[in-house]
Scaffold this motif. Structure first.
Motif, mmCIF file in Angstrom:
data_model
loop_
_atom_site.group_PDB
_atom_site.id
_atom_site.type_symbol
_atom_site.label_atom_id
_atom_site.label_comp_id
_atom_site.label_asym_id
_atom_site.label_seq_id
_atom_site.Cartn_x
_atom_site.Cartn_y
_atom_site.Cartn_z
ATOM 1 N N THR A 1 -59.226 -58.002 -10.605
ATOM 2 C CA THR A 1 -59.906 -59.232 -10.989
ATOM 3 C C THR A 1 -58.921 -60.122 -11.737
ATOM 4 N N HIS A 2 -59.291 -61.368 -11.928
ATOM 5 C CA HIS A 2 -58.423 -62.287 -12.666
ATOM 6 C C HIS A 2 -58.219 -61.800 -14.098
ATOM 7 N N ALA A 3 -59.267 -61.269 -14.709
ATOM 8 C CA ALA A 3 -59.162 -60.765 -16.081
ATOM 9 C C ALA A 3 -58.191 -59.582 -16.149
ATOM 10 N N GLU A 4 -58.274 -58.676 -15.184
ATOM 11 C CA GLU A 4 -57.373 -57.522 -15.166
ATOM 12 C C GLU A 4 -55.923 -57.951 -14.955
ATOM 13 N N ILE A 5 -55.722 -58.930 -14.099
ATOM 14 C CA ILE A 5 -54.373 -59.438 -13.847
ATOM 15 C C ILE A 5 -53.833 -60.100 -15.111
ATOM 16 N N GLY A 6 -54.691 -60.877 -15.773
ATOM 17 C CA GLY A 6 -54.280 -61.526 -17.010
ATOM 18 C C GLY A 6 -53.837 -60.515 -18.052
ATOM 19 N N GLN A 7 -54.590 -59.444 -18.188
ATOM 20 C CA GLN A 7 -54.215 -58.385 -19.136
ATOM 21 C C GLN A 7 -52.887 -57.763 -18.744
ATOM 22 N N ARG A 8 -52.729 -57.480 -17.470
ATOM 23 C CA ARG A 8 -51.517 -56.810 -16.995
ATOM 24 C C ARG A 8 -50.276 -57.694 -17.166
ATOM 25 N N LEU A 9 -50.439 -58.996 -16.919
ATOM 26 C CA LEU A 9 -49.290 -59.904 -17.005
ATOM 27 C C LEU A 9 -49.145 -60.556 -18.379
ATOM 28 N N GLY A 10 -50.152 -60.360 -19.229
ATOM 29 C CA GLY A 10 -50.096 -60.951 -20.561
ATOM 30 C C GLY A 10 -50.320 -62.454 -20.558
ATOM 31 N N ILE A 11 -51.189 -62.918 -19.654
ATOM 32 C CA ILE A 11 -51.484 -64.348 -19.560
ATOM 33 C C ILE A 11 -53.004 -64.533 -19.523
ATOM 34 N N SER A 12 -53.457 -65.768 -19.686
ATOM 35 C CA SER A 12 -54.893 -66.049 -19.689
ATOM 36 C C SER A 12 -55.467 -65.965 -18.271
#
Length: 164
Positions: free
Chosen positions: A131-142
């Motif tokens: 999900t976008h939220a999971e990707i954000g967490q993984r990449l350290g971005i919003s």
């Protein structure tokens, strides 16, 4: 070993969702399978006596994925890998094969032209089902930045591939 549904969900939701997604390659269907798996676990009379609830959930997910693949195959939506050799190669013209190879080469080149985070966001979303939220967490971005990266990547690939 936790047995209550909420704890099991919190601990294993992500791995089980990835397992389901790997089998069906559709985020919405994977989520449906996961929901069904937890419902079946909750409704199972034997769940209380299971030594390893996570393994039990994995088996339920695997069975649901297998069922979904069977339904799709019967509807003609999915060609199982084991039947790939049975598909007559003559049905696909040489021109179509060449065009497909060229499009794939263009797409690979377009992906390599993208900035790292942009490419990573697209691949994590479209190939791995994050999900976008999971990707954000993984990449350290919003989450908003993830959305922008994916849109940018899709537009770039679309421009490079040209009209379809």
């Amino acid at each position: 070993m936790p047995r209550d549904l909420e704890t099991l969900f919190r601990l294993h939701h992500r791995e089980l969702r990835h397992m389901a997604y790997g089998g069906v390659r559709c985020s919405a269907t994977a989520e449906d399978i996961l929901q069904d798996a937890f419902l079946r676990y909750a409704g199972s009379a034997s769940a209380a006596s299971v030594a390893n609830p996570y393994a039990f959930l994995c088996r339920i997910v695997a069975n649901l994925v297998r069922d979904e693949r069977r339904v799709r195959r019967n509807r003609g939506h999915l060609l199982p890998l084991e039947d790939a050799e049975a598909c007559p190669a003559a049905e696909i013209s040489q021109e179509r094969r060449l065009a497909d190879r060229q499009a794939l080469a263009i797409l690979v080149a377009a992906l390599h032209e993208l900035p790292h985070d942009c490419r990573r966001a697209l691949l994590l979303n479209r190939l791995d089902g994050f999900t976008h939220a999971e990707i954000g967490q993984r990449l350290g971005i919003s989450t908003s930045m993830v959305t922008k990266h994916i849109i940018r990547a899709l537009r770039h690939c679309q421009r490079r591939l040209g009209p379809v």
